[in-house]
Scaffold this active site. Structure first.
Site, PDB file in Angstrom:
ATOM      1  N   GLU A 108     -10.167   6.816   9.440  1.00  0.00           N
ATOM      2  CA  GLU A 108     -10.488   5.877  10.721  1.00  0.00           C
ATOM      3  C   GLU A 108     -11.647   5.289  10.015  1.00  0.00           C
ATOM      4  O   GLU A 108     -12.387   5.773   9.407  1.00  0.00           O
ATOM      5  CB  GLU A 108     -10.672   6.885  11.876  1.00  0.00           C
ATOM      6  CG  GLU A 108     -11.859   7.847  11.592  1.00  0.00           C
ATOM      7  CD  GLU A 108     -11.746   9.052  12.612  1.00  0.00           C
ATOM      8  OE1 GLU A 108     -10.605   9.365  12.898  1.00  0.00           O
ATOM      9  OE2 GLU A 108     -12.875   9.659  12.562  1.00  0.00           O
ATOM     10  N   TYR A 120      -9.797  -1.655   2.626  1.00  0.00           N
ATOM     11  CA  TYR A 120      -8.770  -0.748   3.022  1.00  0.00           C
ATOM     12  C   TYR A 120      -7.411  -1.735   3.199  1.00  0.00           C
ATOM     13  O   TYR A 120      -6.587  -1.422   2.633  1.00  0.00           O
ATOM     14  CB  TYR A 120      -9.031   0.095   4.143  1.00  0.00           C
ATOM     15  CG  TYR A 120      -9.701   1.307   3.933  1.00  0.00           C
ATOM     16  CD1 TYR A 120      -9.726   2.207   2.754  1.00  0.00           C
ATOM     17  CD2 TYR A 120     -10.809   1.422   4.717  1.00  0.00           C
ATOM     18  CE1 TYR A 120     -10.557   3.053   2.565  1.00  0.00           C
ATOM     19  CE2 TYR A 120     -11.931   2.507   4.636  1.00  0.00           C
ATOM     20  CZ  TYR A 120     -11.707   3.435   3.410  1.00  0.00           C
ATOM     21  OH  TYR A 120     -12.265   4.356   3.017  1.00  0.00           O
TER      22      TYR A 120
END
Ligand SMILES: CC(C)(COP(=O)(O)OP(=O)(O)OC[C@H]1O[C@@H](n2cnc3c(N)ncnc32)[C@H](O)[C@@H]1OP(=O)(O)O)[C@@H](O)C(=O)NCCC(=O)NCCS
Length: 155
Positions: A108, A120
């Site tokens: 997260e 990411y």
């Protein structure tokens, strides 16, 4: 990043002081020495790092849960940023995970963390959800991401 200068390896208790110091530089709400100590001692937690001339330049921690990992932290010292270190460390750790038979990685990240989001998503992580107002300090949303390592292995 030039691999000749950066040494990759699992971090141990002897790295604790360097870890805590780098964590304080990289995160406003830093993990304590006790949290890192527990992380290193417990077998389902792992912390890997990249060192340059013996100094910790970056680290990444995760929790191993059966055939998945949850990425907990990925941090690069400001002096080493935008040189491909974060991407290289992520790649090396995920390669190790694939060798361990891990099938999926998830994490997260704060909605405002543009650097981490670019890293990411550029790596192939796919957004799977949102936790509204998740972070207690400013009620910021957490964006949830995952990466299928089996599919990645076939690339
Ligand atoms: C996020 C972080 C780990 C990136 O590390 P890094 O070594 O600078 O990243 P890299 O050089 O490997 O960059 C890889 C890609 O990420 C993206 N990226 C990295 N920093 C960026 C920034 N400041 N702004 C926009 N994109 C960025 C880019 O797409 C980059 O590829 P490019 O250089 O080819 O354009 C680093 O900024 C950091 O430690 N931040 C503080 C801690 C943190 O927020 N960690 C993530 C949450 S746990």
């Amino acid at each position: 990043m030039n691999d000749v200068f950066y040494k990759f390896g699992k971090l141990e208790i002897c790295d604790l002081d360097d870890l805590v110091a780098l964590e304080k530089i990289c995160f406003p709400h830093a993990w304590t020495e006790q949290q890192f100590w527990l992380c290193i001692k417990q077998k389902e937690y792992y912390i890997f790092g990249l060192k340059k001339a013996g100094k910790l330049a970056a680290y990444m921690s995760f929790q191993h849960i059966i055939d998945e990992i949850e990425i907990l932290k990925l941090a690069v010292h400001p002096a080493h940023r935008r040189k491909g270190i974060g991407k290289r460390l992520l790649g090396l750790v995920l390669q190790n995970c694939m060798n361990m038979g891990i099938k999926k990685a998830y994490l997260e990240v704060r909605r405002s963390n543009t650097a981490a989001l670019a890293l990411y998503t550029g790596f192939g992580f796919v957004q799977t959800g949102i936790r509204k107002g998740y972070y207690p300090d400013n009620k910021e949303d957490a964006l949830l991401f995952s990466l299928n390592l089996i599919t990645r292995r076939k690339d």
